[in-house]
Design an enzyme around this catalytic site. Structure first.
Site, PDB file in Angstrom:
ATOM      1  CG  ASP A 295      -2.175   0.814   1.023  1.00 44.44           C
ATOM      2  OD1 ASP A 295      -2.193   1.677   0.112  1.00 44.44           O
ATOM      3  OD2 ASP A 295      -3.146   0.628   1.777  1.00 44.44           O
ATOM      4  CD1 TRP A 296       0.367   5.593  -3.539  1.00 44.68           C
ATOM      5  CD2 TRP A 296      -0.051   3.404  -3.499  1.00 44.68           C
ATOM      6  NE1 TRP A 296       0.264   5.155  -4.844  1.00 44.68           N
ATOM      7  CE2 TRP A 296       0.011   3.833  -4.857  1.00 44.68           C
ATOM      8  CE3 TRP A 296      -0.288   2.056  -3.237  1.00 44.68           C
ATOM      9  CZ2 TRP A 296      -0.165   2.962  -5.929  1.00 44.68           C
ATOM     10  CZ3 TRP A 296      -0.457   1.178  -4.299  1.00 44.68           C
ATOM     11  CH2 TRP A 296      -0.403   1.627  -5.632  1.00 44.68           C
TER      12      TRP A 296
END
Length: 876
Positions: A295-296
């Protein structure tokens, strides 16, 4: 020119000597935290299986491509180019020598985020309420079509995490249901549809990502919480397998190309470097053949995460716009100095390219990105963060097709009729009075709040990265007024919640049928609305909606209530008021909101949605909640899943607690009768644990060991500010690393076997060449049939549901195992048919580390909801 700060081996937490118990570090480094949940290490990271069913052709194409790559090109595939570096929310580096364009990763689960001329579909939770596999597939296919039309390579959805452990969870609506089987089927159908359209699907967020509070340190600190690590979801082995892992396994069996690991920790190990999750559960036990992306900003280490099973770093930088990366240069260095073996970087590249080829994409016909996530302006800088290379960046391609009609159908068939004493369906009412802000438009327009970060007007979707720009939003006020004009009805509306004088004057008039629209909202944690930091603060209606309902129903004895919410709200104070003649839950319906609810209210669509969660009487009755305050000093908040598998209807059943509306409940404008339950037992072989070994880790191609070949080629092209490259800064690898500890060997800091590429033993629960685990789990052991008769006067859809009692003292009373949606004409009798696999009647044995059928007697139930099970029979 120093492009990025290098940490080629360890996580920042280890370098700073912070107490972070994660699987890649010896348990002795946990200091005084031995009492906390611990995630055991599992190494090495499993490599792709060339004979994995459904992946054979993709593997061969990937092998042919990856064998041609240089080390720099392989690193380019695995590392994002940085936040805002080009057009998409995330992109990999390109390989121009072989014609491969940069791969575009783009949100999201219900729309192509940040673009224009795209559709906004109903949320996952509304789609699940249809209990319709066909509509789930069609929605996935349409999303894939739109993504492909925009040049997207990987669509960042669907969502099974959160599953919905706590009803207040902010992103529950992005997922499907609190039940793992319903969620798993919705995941599988969505993935099949998306990938059939030629776009890689991404199953997320893996795993235990069940609340927004404390999911990221920086975000939490912005809200005033003094924590140094993200929340840890502490989940026991049995609960993990029987609840949270279940729908992700269905995603693997559906052939999903990618997984996204979560922000949160699982048992005190960050999800994106958790070898138990990625190496053991995902790749070893369940044979996942695609790639795992972070995920970012969920990527926290260099070599440690590579060894633990991460395959792609997104968006590539350690922090947004930092210009630094745990991979990029660092991954190149790690392979050159031997701390990451060649087989591991080759496996990363193979997994990425195999997923690319599996969905039918080719290098020659790869779509061109035709939008910019960062702006809707036609012209702007291609390198958005660097403000460089001004050119056309948006082509405003219309990808909507005829998806509006599909959206309208899903939203209508996902609407749940909770109460009806005879006022519905509407038949040309003499006077229709529509009340509430939720019936009308946002005064700023449907896209007036970025990422939908407000609650103005009718609620079509929640807020955060799971949103998209509406091409239009049909409000209930618009659609109902159009129908009233068509019928010759009188129509008036008051589109405010706080206008008691005007509302009373309207709804208390003779012949008034009042329809009150109310809502509650939630979303992602980077946005706060009215004190709700993603997660809901409570389960009440917003904008004093409960008071509005009570007032209108005290003034009008024919009051219909429509709810737009991300999940359950508390209806205890007014649901049984006799003046409230109907209640409908319309979820988050997307762009056709008004049309879809009008279809149901007037009977154009006979309601057949089923609630994908339980409506409890009080907040406390659910037995679970969001952790709103840190409980571990300034270290990782600890969220213990002490309820085990008992969430939602399983919890209410265990507690023998009354509910307002049970899981699977939904009324119709007709009635149905269930009869003639039959069970056919099939002769299947005994369950045979898997034995044997994998092949040794393969490598593809060679790479230069000359450091000069890896220095940034300044003479060939200019450096772009903050862009993440695979190149070194100089021929001095230590200087390029920027790490005082450079020079340690893998043996000094990695767990045993982390870099072992020899043949590995197969787990007994795994499936040799069969993604999804031991293939015997999917043997069909029983076929269950029952007759469904429409005893009413109008045609309608019925949703028979199959539940099983596993019989053990620690098992839920019943668990959903099958369903169907059947169209039945008046007085017609149709047959419901479902199958039970070995997996459906098995339990996870924590000692054997395998699925087993226990000795307890098992029962089958068929009925229209989890608490109205008209038919039952003991399994033979």
């Amino acid at each position: 020119m120093h492009f990025r700060y290098a940490l080629p081996w360890l996580s920042i937490q280890t370098v700073l000597a912070v107490s972070l118990p994660f699987a890649d570090i010896d348990p002795s480094t946990q200091l005084n935290k031995r009492s906390l949940a611990y995630s055991e290490p599992h190494y090495p990271s499993p490599w792709m299986d060339p004979k994995a069913i459904g992946w054979e052709e993709a593997y061969e194409k990937a092998k042919a491509f990856v064998s041609q790559l240089t080390l720099l090109e392989k690193v380019n595939l695995t590392t994002g180019i940085g936040w805002g570096a080009e057009q998409c929310v995330g992109q990999t580096g390109a390989i121009p020598r072989l014609g491969l364009k940069s791969m575009c990763m783009q949100d999201a689960p219900l729309a192509i985020r940040g673009t224009d001329y795209n559709s906004v579909f109903p949320a996952g939770v509304t789609t699940a309420a249809t209990f319709d596999r066909g509509l789930m597939y069609k929605r996935g296919y349409a999303l894939g079509q739109e993504a492909k039309g925009k040049g997207v390579t990987v669509l960042l959805g669907p969502v099974a995490g959160p599953l919905g452990r706590a009803p207040e969870g902010g992103r529950n609506w992005e997922g499907f249901s609190t039940d793992p089987v319903l969620t798993g089927i919705a995941m599988a159908e969505t993935i099949k549809g998306t990938q059939d359209a030629g776009v890689v699907a991404c199953a997320k967020h893996f795993i235990g990502n069940e609340q927004e509070h404390f999911r990221q340190v920086g975000e939490s600190q912005d809200y005033g919480y003094n924590i140094s690590e993200t929340l840890s979801s502490n989940i026991d082995d049995k609960t993990m397998h029987e609840m949270y892992l279940w729908p992700f396994v269905d995603a693997i069996r559906a052939g999903v190309g990618s997984f996204m690991c979560a922000y949160t920790q699982a048992n005190n190990s960050y999800s994106c470097q958790n070898s138990k999750l990625l190496n053991n559960l995902l790749k070893q036990e369940n044979g996942f053949q695609g790639f795992v992306m972070s995920d970012w900003q969920a990527h926290h280490s260099g070599v440690a995460s590579a060894a633990a099973g991460l395959d792609m770093s997104m968006p590539g930088d350690t922090l947004f716009n930092s210009g630094r990366s745990y991979w990029g240069t660092n991954l190149t260095l790690a392979v050159l100095n031997g701390t990451v073996p060649q087989w591991r970087i080759d496996d990363m590249a193979m997994r990425i390219m195999a997923a690319f080829f599996k969905v039918g994409q080719t290098v020659e016909d790869q779509e061109t990105i035709n939008f910019s996530f960062w702006t809707l302006d036609t012209y702007g800088p291609l390198h958005w963060a660097a403000r460089k290379d001004y050119q056309q960046i948006n082509w405003h391609v219309n990808v909507q097709g005829d998806h509006g009609s599909l959206i309208r159908e899903i939203a209508a068939r996902g609407t749940v009729l909770l109460k009806n004493t005879g006022s519905l369906p509407l038949k040309k009412p003499k006077f229709l009075a529509v009340i509430g802000e939720d019936a009308g438009p946002n005064p700023l327009g449907p896209n007036g709040c970025a990422d939908n970060r407000c609650n103005n007007g009718t609620l079509g979707i929640g807020w955060g990265s799971g949103t998209g720009n509406f091409p239009y939003l049909v409000t209930p006020d618009q659609a109902l007024q159009a129908r009233a004009v068509q019928d010759g009805s009188r129509y008036e509306s008051v589109l405010r919640n706080h206008a008691p004088t005007e509302i009373k004057a309207l709804v208390s008039q003779q012949d008034a049928t009042a329809i009150v629209f109310v809502n509650a909202n939630s979303g992602e944690g980077f946005i706060e609305i009215d004190g709700n930091k993603g997660d809901r603060l409570n389960l009440t209606l917003w904008n004093e909606g409960d008071a509005l309902v009570k007032n209108v129903s005290s003034w009008c004895n024919n009051t219909i209530v429509v709810l737009h919410t991300p999940g359950p709200v508390l209806l205890t104070e007014w649901h049984d008021n006799p003046n409230i003649t109907a209640i409908l839950w319309a979820g988050m319906p997307g762009q056709e909101s008004g049309n879809s609810i009008t279809d149901v209210l007037y009977g154009r669509v006979n309601p057949s949605g089923r609630t994908p969660f339980t409506w409890g009487a009080t907040r406390e009755s659910y037995g679970t909640d969001v952790l709103y305050e840190p409980n571990n000093g300034n270290e990782a908040p600890q969220l213990d899943y002490t309820e085990g598998v008992f969430i939602d209807y399983r919890h209410f059943d265990k507690a023998n607690a009354s509910v307002l509306y049970e899981f699977g409940f939904g009324l119709s404008y007709t009635t149905f009768e269930y009869s003639n339950l039959k069970i056919e037992k099939h002769q299947v072989g005994e369950y045979t644990p898997t034995t044997g070994q994998t092949e040794a880790a393969p490598t593809f191609g060679n790479f230069s060991e000359s450091v000069e070949d890896y220095v940034f080629p300044a003479a060939e092209f200019p450096y772009v500010y903050q862009f993440i490259y695979p190149y070194l800064n100089s021929t001095d690898m230590s200087a390029s690393s920027g790490d005082a500890q450079y020079g340690q060997t893998a043996e000094e800091f990695l767990p045993p076997k982390a870099n072992d590429g020899s043949a590995q033993p197969l787990l007994r629960s795994s499936g040799l060449h069969h993604p999804g685990g031991n293939p015997a789990l999917y043997d069909i052991m029983y076929t269950v049939t029952a007759d469904i008769t429409n005893t009413g006067k109008v045609a309608g859809d019925e949703v028979p549901q199959l539940y099983v009692s596993l019989g053990g003292p620690e098992d839920p009373k019943v668990v959903l195992r099958g369903f169907d949606r059947l169209r039945v004409e008046p007085e017609e009798k149709v047959q419901f048919k479902a199958v039970l696999t070995r997996r459906d009647v098995s339990s996870w044995d924590t000692v054997k580390q395998d699925w087993v059928i226990t000795e307890y007697a098992k029962k089958v139930y068929v009925g229209p909801s989890s608490r109205k099970l008209d038919l039952e029979e003991v399994l033979p």
